[in-house]
Each structure stands twice: as structure tokens, then as C-alpha cells.
Design an enzyme around this catalytic site. Structure first.
Site, PDB file in Angstrom:
ATOM      1  N   CYS A  56     -25.069   4.456  19.620  1.00 24.12           N
ATOM      2  CA  CYS A  56     -26.249   5.476  20.553  1.00 24.12           C
ATOM      3  C   CYS A  56     -27.631   5.607  19.629  1.00 24.12           C
ATOM      4  O   CYS A  56     -26.927   5.323  17.584  1.00 24.12           O
ATOM      5  CB  CYS A  56     -26.436   6.388  20.916  1.00 24.12           C
ATOM      6  N   CYS A  68     -26.195   8.289  17.130  1.00 25.76           N
ATOM      7  CA  CYS A  68     -25.116   7.904  16.132  1.00 25.76           C
ATOM      8  C   CYS A  68     -26.099   7.033  14.880  1.00 25.76           C
ATOM      9  O   CYS A  68     -25.451   7.761  13.701  1.00 25.76           O
ATOM     10  CB  CYS A  68     -24.340   7.091  16.009  1.00 25.76           C
ATOM     11  N   ASP A  95     -57.632 -21.553   6.128  1.00 27.73           N
ATOM     12  CA  ASP A  95     -58.362 -22.065   4.102  1.00 27.73           C
ATOM     13  C   ASP A  95     -58.227 -23.640   5.061  1.00 27.73           C
ATOM     14  O   ASP A  95     -57.580 -23.933   5.462  1.00 27.73           O
ATOM     15  CB  ASP A  95     -57.031 -21.454   2.565  1.00 27.73           C
ATOM     16  N   ASP A 139     -52.378 -20.912   2.270  1.00 25.61           N
ATOM     17  CA  ASP A 139     -51.160 -21.255   0.815  1.00 25.61           C
ATOM     18  C   ASP A 139     -51.726 -21.132  -0.009  1.00 25.61           C
ATOM     19  O   ASP A 139     -50.393 -21.504  -0.713  1.00 25.61           O
ATOM     20  CB  ASP A 139     -50.974 -22.872   1.931  1.00 25.61           C
ATOM     21  N   ASP A 141     -55.481 -17.764  -1.795  1.00 28.10           N
ATOM     22  CA  ASP A 141     -55.410 -17.755  -0.759  1.00 28.10           C
ATOM     23  C   ASP A 141     -54.931 -15.450  -0.803  1.00 28.10           C
ATOM     24  O   ASP A 141     -54.916 -14.653   0.309  1.00 28.10           O
ATOM     25  CB  ASP A 141     -55.238 -18.026   0.257  1.00 28.10           C
TER      26      ASP A 141
END
Length: 708
Positions: A13, A16, A416, A598, A602
Site C-alpha cells: 500500500c 509501505c 516544423d 525533429d 527545433d
């Protein structure tokens, strides 16, 4: 500081997890994140703290948990020690106990028989919950086990008292079935919880399973090659490996001989095979459908693409929302508060309302048993495991909680152009040398572009691979402008767009210009194709009420051509890497905005946006700055990525809402005397099951609206 990840088994839980987190923090670790559902613990330590790790691990194990290395499989547990065995064992005795309520005049109503039937169940409960409950009390952090054991013990001891002290009226004091029901139903709930947690994390387990395979390692001698079968964990960078049709690629590598069709579904979510030949890369875990190749190993172990994917997903699963952090803080004080409410319930019913002692006791036990801090702790990890697992299976990597929350708000996406909306594989349509020195033009261009991974650079080096590049002394890539360098003879050469030149070129309107000592020596024209999936993706985004925008460093005319083809109205062309974040910030002031890119140019914009998205064939710096990665190197998964992110976050909020509401309603209902301890135990178990079922919906939920 070093970031480490380990496994801690035995947590059940949020309390714990809180114990484990405090132990690591007390030992000097920082940024500790604990996921009790998966057992993952990540933390940062310095060199001084690293030396104390064995001591920290010993303290964790003193709490009753098991520390294990992440690179080793979990040790198998004997069946008789599992919750399933304990539940089945207890159910065999609890069922006859409950049957006496249906046939009160049968032999099952005998008090001593009830005592004998309940004894094995109670002892099993003490074994299951007693040890962790005692440890949590010794550490002054009572957990869920304390509530369970307290409720069962109170009912059991009260029944024993009635059996041996009030033998003539024992039936008024017997609640052996309540004690047994509490233990049996809680064990049943934990079995269901374990099973569904196992299913929610099955996607990651599938990926982990792909890491373990065998390989045909090629050994060389003077006469001939020979192959030996080895475990892929024994491979090293530089080894040669033979991969035949039907084999799983053992690790990352590069084809040095042969050609094959490769199924990369585990990486991209696409089942269609990809043709590969000499020079192409192979990713560990993918499948050779046909052909035979020899490959050179380029990465092993934790350096492989698959290991990186698994690490990213697991780290993302460990992150917590602000709401979950609040839930964890509540869970830390939850058990003591519930114990006080249970005691107050008993006192009010007994002292103020003059209820019989047995009724007051049962109401107090019901409060202790029905409370459920586990539900609050499970709310986030369960939804994350299902959502992230489905995303990973579809070739989408989501780096943490922040992107999930951002997905719910995105109303604009800036793209882009080059390599993102277009294929990224341009072709040279024309070129010319102003001084009719074509060989020199090619030599300069290839000498610079071979140092870049940009799609334009790949196009030029591939098209002019026969050109003899000049010898370079130094080369530097200038983000958004081009590449410059010094030849071994001291000449300064450059290739890039017109806006990067100090003076206007003599023949404007071309894609790239090559200069030597700031004098234009030639130009190159390139043409790009729009990605085949781009138009449909843009249409889907519009149906989601997300406005597409283009922010590109390319010429206005080229950007407008792509925009018209795709139906994009807003275009910002000719933007440098420094200008892109400024444009993006202006867009972000109007609405939450994502950026898809990419290239190196960018990276600043990806870091600036509310949500940065990159493709798997992007430059490394773009992939590092992005919050999401689309592993199939195309845009077609973009709507799914946004939808999964949005609905995973929604599911987390739903789970937390129901977990809070359950406790807000259940505790007063139990305190008012409307529930027996057995019903309370069943309700507590069902609260976890409800959250598990709600999270599992993410595996099949439609996250993208239909066309129309």
C-alpha cells in the site's frame, strides 16, 4: 549526482511506499520515487551516499521488504507462501462457518466447531498481516495491516471470551465467522489486486521479455567462419552475429552483409515488414521475417534502444501528480486517524447511545476494516501502467506525468516543416557552380554535410557519395543556418540557407548556397515530398479542435506550398532557432501549444512548448528535449498519443476521486452501524477492484473520436 533504480518487493500500500521512501531519504538519497504497485524505486545519490547504500538496504529489509537488483529476475515464491494459497486455504474453513447462518440448527452451529474452523484462518491472518503490522508499529508508522489485524483480532478475542466465560450463552458472543471473513476477503482482494496489477504491467513485461534471447555469434579463424550459440547478454560491442529468417534480433547492430525484411512492430506498433540491406541498423527485439544477415553489434545491455524504451516507461510510471502526492500525504496519517475514528465509534455507541457492548465493538471493527488507504495509493500507478503500456505497444513513449496533463489542455500544435510534415528525404532537383567548378562544389558540400544527421545532409551525402570531400580541420553545425568549417588548407567554407549569408546571394531563390571565404561558389535546389499520412493527421487534429500551425526556417514559398496541401492556415516561415521559441511563446499566450519537430534547430522550441513531440528518426538532441517520442518515425500515431495521454490523466483523476469518495462515504456508513465487519471487509476489497477495472478500460477505450 547519480540516478539509480532498484526493486523493492513486499510493499502492499501507499503507507509501505512511504516507509521505504523515508528510509532512503534518511540515508541521504534525494528525489526518491517509490511505486509500490511495481516495486520500482528510483533515487539520486552522490558518491558519499553511494557508500551507505548497503546500510540503507539493510534498513529497508528490517522493515520487512526485499531489495533486489533490477537486472535480475524476481526470485520465485513457493506456492504455499502466496496470497492465492492462503486465500484458498482460508476459504475452505470460512465457507462452513458462513453456512451455519443459513442452517442455524445444524451441527455447524456448534460453538466449539466454529472455534476449530476459525482457528486456522485466524493463524493464517496473523502470519499474513501480523509481521508487517508489528514492524510498522515498531517504526511508528502503522499501515493497512494494523487495521486488518486489529479488526480480526477484536472479533476473534471477543468470541473466545464468550465461548469460555459465558458457555451457557455463547451464541450471543460468537463472531468467529466475522474474524474469518475479514481475513479471507482481504486475502481475496489482494489476490485480485496482484492479478490485475500483473496484467496492467504486462506490456512492459512483454518488452522486458524481448531483451532475453540467444544469438549466433560468428567466430573467425584462418580457414573459415563458424557460429556458436550464446546468450545475448554475453555479446559485446564489435561482435559479429548471424541472424536468420524467423530469428529475433539479439541486440542493436548494423548490417554488414545480406538483406532482410524486418518486423519492427514491438518498436513502432506497425506489423508491416521493413526492407533492410547493408549499412542499415537493426534494433534488438525486432523480428527477421525473411532473409539472412550478418550484423556488427553496436550496443548491448542498458545501452540498447529497447532498454532505453523500458527505462523511460518505468521512470514515467514512477512519477506522481500533485493530486497523488496529496493522496500519499493523506495515506501517511490515514491509519492513525482511522484507529481514532474506530475507537470514537465504539465509545459513542457504548457510552453515549448505550448500545450493547457487542454492537459497539462490531461497529468499531467495521470502521477499521472498511477504510482503504490502498485505493488512494493505487489510483495513479494503475492508470499509468495501463496507459503507458498501451502507448509503448503502439510505438509511443511518454516521458512522465507532465506530458499527460499537458495532453488534456493542448489546443494548438506547431509543426516544423522539413522532416516533420515532409518526408525528411529531400532530393536534389538542380545545382550549379558559379565558376563552372562542379567537382569543387560537390567536394565542399559533402565535406561539411557528412558531419550532420539532418535529412538534407543525408540527401546530399547519399546523392554525391562518389565526390571526394576536401580534408577538414574543423566543422561546426550552426542551428537553423547551416554548417561551416575550415579546410586543412585554411579556407573557410559554408553551406546553408540564404538568410545565413552575410550578403544577399547573386542568384536568389535557391534552397542552399555553398560559400568559400564568404564568396558564393554555387547553389543547390532541393524538393521535399509531404508525408503521406500528414493530411489525414491534420484533419484528425482539426476534428479534435486543435489548430495546426507551421513554424519553419525554410522559405515562405515552400512553407506556403506545404500548408496549402495540408489545409494549414497559419505559417511562420524563415524562423531561426532563436526566433522559433519567441513565436511559440506568443502562440502559448493564446492557447496551450505543443511543438512537433525533429532537428537540432527545433530543440529550443521543443523545450519551450507546453508539450514537445519528436519522431524516432530525429536528431538525438531533439529526442532528448521532447516530452513524447513517436517511434515509427511518422505522424500517424500523433492523434493516438494525444488521446492516450489525455485519457490516462483523466483516468488518474477518476481513480483518485473514487478513492477519496469511497473513504468519505464508507467510514461514516460503517460508524453509523449499517455494515457488519464481513460486509466491510468485502467492500474494502471491492474498492481496489473497482479502481483496477476502471484503469483496465484504458487498454480498450476509444481515445480518438470517430470521423465526422
Amino acid at each position: 549526482m547519480k540516478t539509480l533504480s532498484i526493486k523493492v518487493y513486499g510493499m502492499s500500500c501507499a503507507v509501505c511506499a512511504s516507509h521505504v521512501k523515508k528510509t532512503f531519504e534518511n540515508g541521504g538519497a534525494e528525489d526518491v520515487s517509490v511505486n509500490f504497485a511495481t516495486g520500482n524505486v528510483t533515487f539520486r545519490i552522490d558518491e558519499k551516499t553511494e557508500k551507505k547504500l548497503p546500510q540503507i538496504f539493510r534498513h529497508v529489509e528490517k522493515l520487512g521488504y526485499t531489495v533486489a537488483r533490477t537486472d535480475l529476475p524476481k526470485a520465485p515464491v513457493a506456492f504455499y507462501k502466496t496470497n492465492l494459497f492462503r486465500f484458498l486455504f482460508c476459504a475452505c474453513f470460512t465457507l462452513p462457518l458462513l453456512l451455519h447462518m443459513v442452517w442455524p440448527d445444524s451441527f455447524l452451529a456448534n460453538p466449539y466447531l466454529q472455534f476449530l474452523l476459525s482457528l486456522p484462518v485466524y493463524l493464517t491472518g496473523v502470519i499474513s498481516f501480523g509481521k508487517p503490522a508489528a514492524r510498522s508499529l515498531l517504526n511508528r508508522m502503522p499501515d493497512m495491516n494494523v487495521l486488518i489485524l486489529l479488526g480480526a483480532t477484536a472479533a476473534y478475542v471477543y468470541s473466545l471470551t464468550g465461548l469460555f466465560l459465558y458457555a451457557g450463552h455463547a451464541h450471543h458472543y460468537l463472531f468467529f465467522e466475522s474474524a474469518a471473513s475479514i481475513i479471507t476477503l482481504i486475502l481475496a482482494g489482494r489476490c485480485i489486486e496482484e492479478k490485475v496489477v500483473e496484467k496492467t504491467s504486462s506490456s512492459i513485461a512483454d518488452l522486458v521479455g524481448l531483451q532475453k534471447t540467444t544469438a549466433r555469434k560468428i567466430l573467425f579463424n584462418r580457414k573459415a567462419e563458424k557460429t556458436v550459440t550464446v546468450d545475448n547478454s554475453q555479446l559485446q560491442v564489435g561482435d559479429r552475429v548471424l541472424v536468420n529468417a524467423g530469428d529475433q534480433v539479439p541486440t542493436d547492430g548494423c548490417i554488414v552483409w545480406g538483406e532482410a525484411s524486418v518486423n519492427e512492430a514491438m518498436l513502432t506498433g506497425e506489423s508491416e515488414a521493413i526492407y533492410k540491406h547493408t549499412g542499415d541498423t537493426l534494433t534488438g527485439g525486432t523480428l527477421l521475417e525473411s532473409g539472412t544477415v550478418k550484423m556488427r553489434v553496436t550496443a548491448v545491455g542498458r545501452d540498447t534502444a529497447l532498454a532505453h524504451i523500458i527505462e523511460l516507461v518505468e521512470l514515467a510510471q514512477n512519477e506522481k501528480t500533485t493530486l497523488q502526492q496529496l493522496a500519499d500525504r493523506i495515506s501517511a496519517v490515514f491509519v492513525p486517524v482511522v484507529l481514532l475514528i474506530a475507537f470514537a465509534t465504539f465509545c459513542v455507541w457504548r457510552l453515549l447511545l448505550a448500545a450493547p457492548f457487542v454492537h459497539a465493538l462490531m461497529y468499531g471493527i467495521s470502521v477499521a476494516v472498511i477504510a482503504c488507504p490502498c485505493a488512494m495509493g493505487l489510483a495513479t500507478p494503475l492508470a499509468l501502467m495501463v496507459g503507458m503500456g498501451r502507448a509503448a505497444k503502439n510505438g509511443i513513449l511518454i516521458k512522465g506525468m507532465r506530458p499527460l496533463e499537458a495532453c488534456t489542455r493542448i489546443r494548438q500544435i506547431a509543426f516544423d516543416k522539413t522532416g516533420t510534415l515532409t518526408t525528411g528525404e529531400p532530393v536534389i532537383t538542380a545545382f550549379a557552380s558559379l565558376e563552372n567548378r562542379e567537382d569543387e562544389l560537390k567536394s565542399f558540400a559533402v565535406a561539411l554535410e557528412k558531419h550532420s544527421s539532418h535529412p538534407i545532409a543525408r540527401c546530399i551525402t547519399k546523392s554525391w557519395q562518389d565526390a571526394a570531400p576536401v580534408e577538414m580541420a574543423s566543422v561546426a553545425e550552426i542551428r537553423g543556418k547551416g554548417i561551416s568549417g575550415l579546410t586543412a588548407e585554411g579556407a573557410a567554407i559554408f553551406i546553408g540557407a540564404a538568410h545565413a549569408l552575410d550578403e544577399a546571394p547573386p542568384l536568389p531563390g535557391h534552397s542552399l548556397y555553398v560559400t568559400c571565404n564568404q564568396k558564393v561558389v554555387g547553389w543547390i535546389d532541393l524538393k521535399e515530398e509531404v508525408r503521406p499520412e500528414a493530411k489525414e493527421v491534420i484533419e484528425q487534429l482539426k476534428r479534435l479542435h486543435i489548430r495546426p500551425v507551421i513554424i519553419s526556417g525554410d522559405q515562405e514559398s515552400k512553407c506556403q506550398t506545404v500548408a496549402r496541401k495540408l489545409g494549414i492556415e497559419t505559417v511562420y516561415a524563415g524562423q531561426t532557432p532563436e526566433q522559433k521559441p519567441a513565436v511559440l511563446k506568443a502562440l502559448m499566450r493564446t492557447a496551450p501549444t505543443a511543438m512537433v519537430g525533429d532537428g537540432i534547430n527545433d530543440a529550443p522550441a521543443l523545450a519551450t512548448a507546453h508539450l514537445g513531440i519528436s519522431l524516432s528518426d530525429a536528431t538525438r538532441i531533439a529526442m532528448q528535449q521532447a516530452d513524447m517520442l513517436l517511434l515509427d518515425a511518422s505522424l500517424k500515431r500523433l492523434p493516438l498519443a494525444l488521446g492516450l495521454g489525455k485519457h490516462t490523466f483523466i483516468t488518474i483523476k477518476e481513480n483518485l476521486f473514487w478513492a477519496f469518495i469511497y473513504n468519505v462515504i464508507a467510514i461514516p456508513v460503517a460508524a453509523c452501524g449499517f455494515l457488519t465487519p464481513a460486509v466491510a471487509a468485502a467492500s474494502m476489497a471491492l474498492s481496489d477492484v473497482f479502481l483496477l477495472a476502471n484503469s483496465m478500460r484504458l487498454k480498450f477505450k476509444k481515445v480518438i473520436p470517430d470521423r465526422g
